[in-house]
Design a protein around this motif. Sequence first.
Motif, PDB file in Angstrom:
ATOM      1  N   ILE A 180      -7.584   3.216   3.460  1.00  0.00           N
ATOM      2  CA  ILE A 180      -6.642   2.492   4.298  1.00  0.00           C
ATOM      3  C   ILE A 180      -7.348   1.813   5.465  1.00  0.00           C
ATOM      4  CG2 ILE A 180      -4.567   2.648   5.725  1.00  0.00           C
ATOM      5  CD1 ILE A 180      -3.464   3.844   3.405  1.00  0.00           C
ATOM      6  N   ASN A 231      -9.684  -0.795   4.202  1.00  0.00           N
ATOM      7  CA  ASN A 231      -9.400  -1.206   2.823  1.00  0.00           C
ATOM      8  C   ASN A 231      -9.936  -2.611   2.550  1.00  0.00           C
ATOM      9  OD1 ASN A 231      -7.788  -2.499   0.603  1.00  0.00           O
ATOM     10  ND2 ASN A 231      -7.074  -0.391   0.450  1.00  0.00           N
ATOM     11  N   PHE A 238      -6.747  -5.274   1.858  1.00  0.00           N
ATOM     12  CA  PHE A 238      -5.707  -5.469   2.873  1.00  0.00           C
ATOM     13  C   PHE A 238      -6.264  -5.673   4.274  1.00  0.00           C
ATOM     14  CE2 PHE A 238      -3.052  -2.897  -0.224  1.00  0.00           C
ATOM     15  CZ  PHE A 238      -2.472  -4.035  -0.746  1.00  0.00           C
ATOM     16  N   LEU A 269       2.353  -7.632   2.008  1.00  0.00           N
ATOM     17  CA  LEU A 269       1.739  -6.310   2.131  1.00  0.00           C
ATOM     18  C   LEU A 269       0.761  -6.258   3.300  1.00  0.00           C
ATOM     19  CD1 LEU A 269       1.113  -5.321  -1.582  1.00  0.00           C
ATOM     20  CD2 LEU A 269       2.580  -4.154   0.054  1.00  0.00           C
ATOM     21  N   ILE A 307       1.021  -3.782   6.557  1.00  0.00           N
ATOM     22  CA  ILE A 307      -0.022  -2.844   6.982  1.00  0.00           C
ATOM     23  C   ILE A 307      -0.445  -3.131   8.416  1.00  0.00           C
ATOM     24  CG2 ILE A 307      -2.431  -2.228   6.579  1.00  0.00           C
ATOM     25  CD1 ILE A 307      -1.818  -2.172   3.635  1.00  0.00           C
ATOM     26  N   ASN A 308      -0.541  -4.420   8.767  1.00  0.00           N
ATOM     27  CA  ASN A 308      -0.864  -4.771  10.151  1.00  0.00           C
ATOM     28  C   ASN A 308       0.183  -4.230  11.111  1.00  0.00           C
ATOM     29  OD1 ASN A 308      -3.252  -6.022   9.833  1.00  0.00           O
ATOM     30  ND2 ASN A 308      -2.440  -8.102   9.824  1.00  0.00           N
ATOM     31  N   MET A 350       2.143  -1.652  10.667  1.00  0.00           N
ATOM     32  CA  MET A 350       2.008  -0.206  10.757  1.00  0.00           C
ATOM     33  C   MET A 350       0.843   0.175  11.665  1.00  0.00           C
ATOM     34  SD  MET A 350       2.980   0.925   6.880  1.00  0.00           S
ATOM     35  CE  MET A 350       1.443   1.728   6.645  1.00  0.00           C
ATOM     36  N   LYS A 351      -0.272  -0.571  11.539  1.00  0.00           N
ATOM     37  CA  LYS A 351      -1.444  -0.277  12.355  1.00  0.00           C
ATOM     38  C   LYS A 351      -1.131  -0.496  13.836  1.00  0.00           C
ATOM     39  CE  LYS A 351      -5.941  -0.851  11.030  1.00  0.00           C
ATOM     40  NZ  LYS A 351      -7.074  -1.741  10.818  1.00  0.00           N
TER      41      LYS A 351
END
Lengths: 200, 201
Positions: free
Chosen positions: A12, A15, A18, A187, A191-192, A194-195
């Motif tokens: 993650i 990754n 992503f 996606l 993810i960005n 969430m980060k």
Amino acid sequence: MRLFQEFTKGFIKENPVFIMALGLCPTLAVTSSVQNAIGMGLAATFVLVCSNIFISLLKGLIPGKIRIPCFIVVIASFVTIVDMVMYAYTPEIHKSLGLFIPLIVVNCIILGRAEAFASKNGVIPSIMDGLGMGLGFTLALIVIASIREILGAGQWLGMNVMPAAYIKSPMLIAILAPGAFIIMGLLMGLINQMKKKQGA
Amino acid sequence: MSYFIKLGLVLLIITAIASGILAYVNDLTKDKIAENKVKAEELARIEVLPGTAKFDKQSVILPPVQAEPNPLKKQVAEGPLEFVYYSGLDTEGNLTGYTFVASQYGYSSEVKTMVGVDTAMNIIKIKVIEQAETPGLGANAATDVFRQRFEKKQISELKVDKDGGEIVSLTGATITSRAVTNSIAAGLQILTDAVGKEEER
């Protein structure tokens, strides 16, 4: 403990698809089905581990100025050897993976890891890095391919998962090239997001 | 100056070693690879012409007029245009039918189809052996559903429905369907002529 981190960072945190946005060309090309994604991911992982081993062993011998051509020669020869040996001795596996093996040469994850990691680290950490990055790449491919195959064909790994009426006229765009861009973009954004939340 | 010569030398040594290894591996594997290719084609032949024990390779040289539309485009550059077909014999030596490879450019790739026909030139089975068409659309030409549409068809029926024929084309992939259908029809025509000539002799 550090070794373990070299292994898990590819999943993650770093990754390749992503976060680092490497190897997008094969990502877009093969994620039209989960089966292709697994094949490409595992083949790339194998080559990545082997090229990392070779590069970390050769790093003292290669002058800095010509390192990139040297890396490419090592990677390309290695991929070609794998291709020929598989074709000759395991034609069944070659039949399902054969399409992806030549594509691996131009997968910039391999060159990227040779340049950023293997040329600066020892053999064991390089193996862990290659393994982690390769599996992270596989994971990313499977996630994208699952969404595309379920939406675009109503199937997952070739099994029907959607009602028959959906399979008859699925959301075809998901399985075509534009669908790959859209899904990958969404996606990456997710993810960005969430980060960002985790960081704040 | 000497530094650059050294760089060149290092690169020369690395590429020389790499090409040496590649040449060695190629030498080691090339016979086996050629053998596998022949075997894979043999398997496809048996699949489209079941019950066959032995295949005899035969070929006809095409007159230039028939070269277009040409089911074996690739061979144009390789000299006289040859149409290769195989006649199949069962264990008792009776003729079971013929197989040939039909090939035409579809939407985004050369679509190659192995075709098996019986002695009356009706299609028994087809198998798409090579294609890189759009996944989800043209690539469906390799599915069983599409292959079954060709079974028991005669040359007069070999046209897609949009061109007034009997083959129901794939949804959203008329070009691929047309490539498969027309290449088979062209190949079948040549085969019929060739077999007819042989019988006259």
